[in-house]
Design an enzyme around this catalytic site. Sequence first.
Site, PDB file in Angstrom:
ATOM      1  N   GLU A 175       0.820  -1.227   0.000  1.00  0.00           N
ATOM      2  CA  GLU A 175       0.000   0.000   0.000  1.00  0.00           C
ATOM      3  C   GLU A 175       0.848   1.269   0.000  1.00  0.00           C
ATOM      4  OE1 GLU A 175      -2.807  -0.634   3.184  1.00  0.00           O
ATOM      5  OE2 GLU A 175      -3.553  -2.469   2.271  1.00  0.00           O
ATOM      6  N   ASN A 215       2.191  -4.819  -3.309  1.00  0.00           N
ATOM      7  CA  ASN A 215       0.794  -5.203  -3.116  1.00  0.00           C
ATOM      8  C   ASN A 215      -0.016  -3.950  -2.783  1.00  0.00           C
ATOM      9  OD1 ASN A 215      -1.103  -7.444  -2.683  1.00  0.00           O
ATOM     10  ND2 ASN A 215      -1.059  -6.906  -0.505  1.00  0.00           N
ATOM     11  N   HIS A 230     -10.269  -6.005  -2.787  1.00  0.00           N
ATOM     12  CA  HIS A 230     -11.377  -5.836  -1.839  1.00  0.00           C
ATOM     13  C   HIS A 230     -12.478  -5.111  -2.614  1.00  0.00           C
ATOM     14  CE1 HIS A 230      -9.074  -7.326   1.494  1.00  0.00           C
ATOM     15  NE2 HIS A 230      -8.082  -6.496   1.194  1.00  0.00           N
ATOM     16  N   GLU A 282      -6.107 -10.643  -1.996  1.00  0.00           N
ATOM     17  CA  GLU A 282      -6.965 -10.490  -0.813  1.00  0.00           C
ATOM     18  C   GLU A 282      -8.429 -10.404  -1.229  1.00  0.00           C
ATOM     19  OE1 GLU A 282      -5.602  -7.233   1.662  1.00  0.00           O
ATOM     20  OE2 GLU A 282      -3.496  -7.752   1.367  1.00  0.00           O
ATOM     21  N   ASP A 294     -12.146 -10.272  -1.629  1.00  0.00           N
ATOM     22  CA  ASP A 294     -13.475 -10.387  -1.027  1.00  0.00           C
ATOM     23  C   ASP A 294     -14.391  -9.423  -1.768  1.00  0.00           C
ATOM     24  OD1 ASP A 294     -12.768  -7.909   0.215  1.00  0.00           O
ATOM     25  OD2 ASP A 294     -12.303  -8.902   2.102  1.00  0.00           O
TER      26      ASP A 294
HETATM   27  O1  G3I Z   1      -5.888  -9.075  18.220  1.00  0.00           O
HETATM   28  C1  G3I Z   1      -6.461  -7.883  18.777  1.00  0.00           C
HETATM   29  C2  G3I Z   1      -7.250  -8.212  20.004  1.00  0.00           C
HETATM   30  O2  G3I Z   1      -6.377  -8.709  20.995  1.00  0.00           O
HETATM   31  C3  G3I Z   1      -7.953  -6.953  20.469  1.00  0.00           C
HETATM   32  O3  G3I Z   1      -8.773  -7.247  21.561  1.00  0.00           O
HETATM   33  C4  G3I Z   1      -8.797  -6.366  19.360  1.00  0.00           C
HETATM   34  C5  G3I Z   1      -9.450  -5.046  19.768  1.00  0.00           C
HETATM   35  O4  G3I Z   1      -9.657  -4.199  18.656  1.00  0.00           O
HETATM   36  O5  G3I Z   1      -7.979  -6.103  18.255  1.00  0.00           O
HETATM   37  C6  G3I Z   1      -7.368  -7.278  17.748  1.00  0.00           C
HETATM   38  O6  G3I Z   1      -6.598  -6.920  16.650  1.00  0.00           O
HETATM   39  C7  G3I Z   1      -7.293  -6.622  15.458  1.00  0.00           C
HETATM   40  C8  G3I Z   1      -6.745  -7.531  14.373  1.00  0.00           C
HETATM   41  O7  G3I Z   1      -7.318  -7.205  13.141  1.00  0.00           O
HETATM   42  C9  G3I Z   1      -7.004  -9.016  14.651  1.00  0.00           C
HETATM   43  O8  G3I Z   1      -8.377  -9.247  14.679  1.00  0.00           O
HETATM   44  C10 G3I Z   1      -7.069  -5.180  15.087  1.00  0.00           C
HETATM   45  O9  G3I Z   1      -7.716  -4.343  16.036  1.00  0.00           O
HETATM   46  C11 G3I Z   1      -7.610  -4.894  13.708  1.00  0.00           C
HETATM   47  O10 G3I Z   1      -7.229  -3.590  13.322  1.00  0.00           O
HETATM   48  C12 G3I Z   1      -7.016  -5.882  12.738  1.00  0.00           C
HETATM   49  O11 G3I Z   1      -7.582  -5.652  11.473  1.00  0.00           O
HETATM   50  C13 G3I Z   1      -6.880  -6.186  10.387  1.00  0.00           C
HETATM   51  C14 G3I Z   1      -6.495  -5.070   9.428  1.00  0.00           C
HETATM   52  O12 G3I Z   1      -5.869  -5.629   8.276  1.00  0.00           O
HETATM   53  C15 G3I Z   1      -5.540  -4.083  10.061  1.00  0.00           C
HETATM   54  O13 G3I Z   1      -5.201  -3.117   9.180  1.00  0.00           O
HETATM   55  C16 G3I Z   1      -7.772  -7.186   9.691  1.00  0.00           C
HETATM   56  O14 G3I Z   1      -7.996  -8.324  10.527  1.00  0.00           O
HETATM   57  C17 G3I Z   1      -7.134  -7.646   8.374  1.00  0.00           C
HETATM   58  O15 G3I Z   1      -8.065  -8.404   7.651  1.00  0.00           O
HETATM   59  C18 G3I Z   1      -6.743  -6.443   7.556  1.00  0.00           C
HETATM   60  O16 G3I Z   1      -6.098  -6.900   6.392  1.00  0.00           O
HETATM   61  C19 G3I Z   1      -5.686  -5.890   5.475  1.00  0.00           C
HETATM   62  C20 G3I Z   1      -4.414  -6.362   4.825  1.00  0.00           C
HETATM   63  O17 G3I Z   1      -3.456  -6.683   5.784  1.00  0.00           O
HETATM   64  C21 G3I Z   1      -3.890  -5.337   3.838  1.00  0.00           C
HETATM   65  N1  G3I Z   1      -4.894  -4.960   2.892  1.00  0.00           N
HETATM   66  C22 G3I Z   1      -6.169  -4.548   3.439  1.00  0.00           C
HETATM   67  C23 G3I Z   1      -6.716  -5.611   4.377  1.00  0.00           C
HETATM   68  C24 G3I Z   1      -8.075  -5.213   4.921  1.00  0.00           C
HETATM   69  O18 G3I Z   1      -8.007  -4.065   5.701  1.00  0.00           O
END
Ligand code: G3I
Length: 451
Positions: free
Chosen positions: A153, A194, A230, A258, A260
């Site tokens: 990104e 990416n 996405h 990725e 969806d």
């Molecule tokens: O693991 C913690 C947990 O301990 C905590 O209680 C909770 C509270 O918010 O957060 C949890 O972490 C979260 C994590 O996902 C795991 O679930 C984060 O807050 C959350 O921000 C994080 O989101 C991820 C996101 O990237 C972050 O930018 C998404 O799962 C993930 O699908 C998403 O993936 C990204 C790719 O890496 C890059 N391209 C876009 C894509 C979608 O945004």
Amino acid sequence: MTLATAAATGLAALAGAAPAQAADAPLRDLAEAKGVYIGNALAAGKLDGNARYRQIAGQEFNWVTAENAMKWGVLEPSRGNYDWSGADRIMEFAAANGQQVRGHTLVWHSQAPGWLENGGFPAAELRGLMYDHIDTTMGRYQGRIAHWDVVNEAFNESGGFRDSFWYRTLGESYIADAFRRARQADPSADLYINDYNVEGVNAKSTAMYNLVRDLKAQGVPIDGVGLQAHLITGQVPSSLQQNIQRFADLGVDVAITELDIRMNLPADAGKLAQQARDYRTVVEACLAVSRCVGVTGWGISDADSWVPDVFEGQGAATMYDSGYNPKPAYDAVAQALGGTGDDDDDPPGNGDGDGCTADYTVASQWNTGFTGNVAITCSGGSLNGWTVSWDFPAGQRLSQAWNAGCTQSGARVTCTNAGWNGTVPDGGSVSFGFNAEWSGSNPSPDTVTVS
Ligand code: G3I
């Protein structure tokens, strides 16, 4: 005149609780036969707690990406203290299931640890930290991660470089430096850039194209471009294949990394049918370009998807519903990969159409038109929400339908239930009708599928 022609789904009727007979091979086998891979993003924490999640992840996909477990903020939340537990779990799962791994991701502005992003490091020190992270992370899994997202990104929507802490401190040179370092750290890995919103030809993807072209010209080691994809139901960019092709023509591989395809909730049969067409379009675009190496979904099921957390009121973006039943999108991907789309990857009687058949009948016919009838009958399982589709073999054109919503695209007709007839009980049937035009001859379709 009644010209009765029966065409069934090709699915064996399911009896009692007997194990389902798979009509299609798993997606990973279909993909392999087509010379591409099919992957998905895994959450390390779900692999041990959810048997169905684990089963689908291992059975259906031959590549995996760590959805979060290999991001810098997860690996090194405090400086110098690496936590490899989630990343190692993904690696172990992949090895146990004969899967290749996409490493995601080394240099990104998001999910970076606070100490790094807010550390105020001068350029030389920040570059050194980037190199150390690349060395440490790629080194740990050297030879075991086939593709790495080295830089993620890097662009903004209008085609400039993203104003990240990387760019602000190091300028655009951080990108070439990251690739050069990554090649040294693991010469066996293919190195990718990416991004999202770069699936069609637009300002952002053109900026990425220009960068890849320039990096190649400078001899910077870059092997591939990841189009995250996405996407939104009904809005797959029409230039997707053209865009994949133009990157391929630069001499790099392309992957859908990725995928969806989200919709406004609640989902209904019509939206799911559109989503299925969209999934199929994406997979077909990849298959059409020889340097497109594979497609990775982002989340096993709708229950695992990041979408509802970020886009209020939207979701249902993956190939499996939140109960881990395959959706029409799954069948569409299987079809795009050369399968029948008659999935049977779930227990009988769960409402997904296994054990249901569709009978196509010409009820009456006149010089330019005819009335058709389709009866869906279920045995060994009920159906909750249906999509029936077929290809008209002789140029027939649909003009009207009742008791179903039908659309025609090329030869393909896709019909979804009306609000009142989505449920077909075990041992029962539901019908809908349509009018269509014909000329020359009016043969019935070879196959009518119901899902
Ligand atoms: O693991 C913690 C947990 O301990 C905590 O209680 C909770 C509270 O918010 O957060 C949890 O972490 C979260 C994590 O996902 C795991 O679930 C984060 O807050 C959350 O921000 C994080 O989101 C991820 C996101 O990237 C972050 O930018 C998404 O799962 C993930 O699908 C998403 O993936 C990204 C790719 O890496 C890059 N391209 C876009 C894509 C979608 O945004």
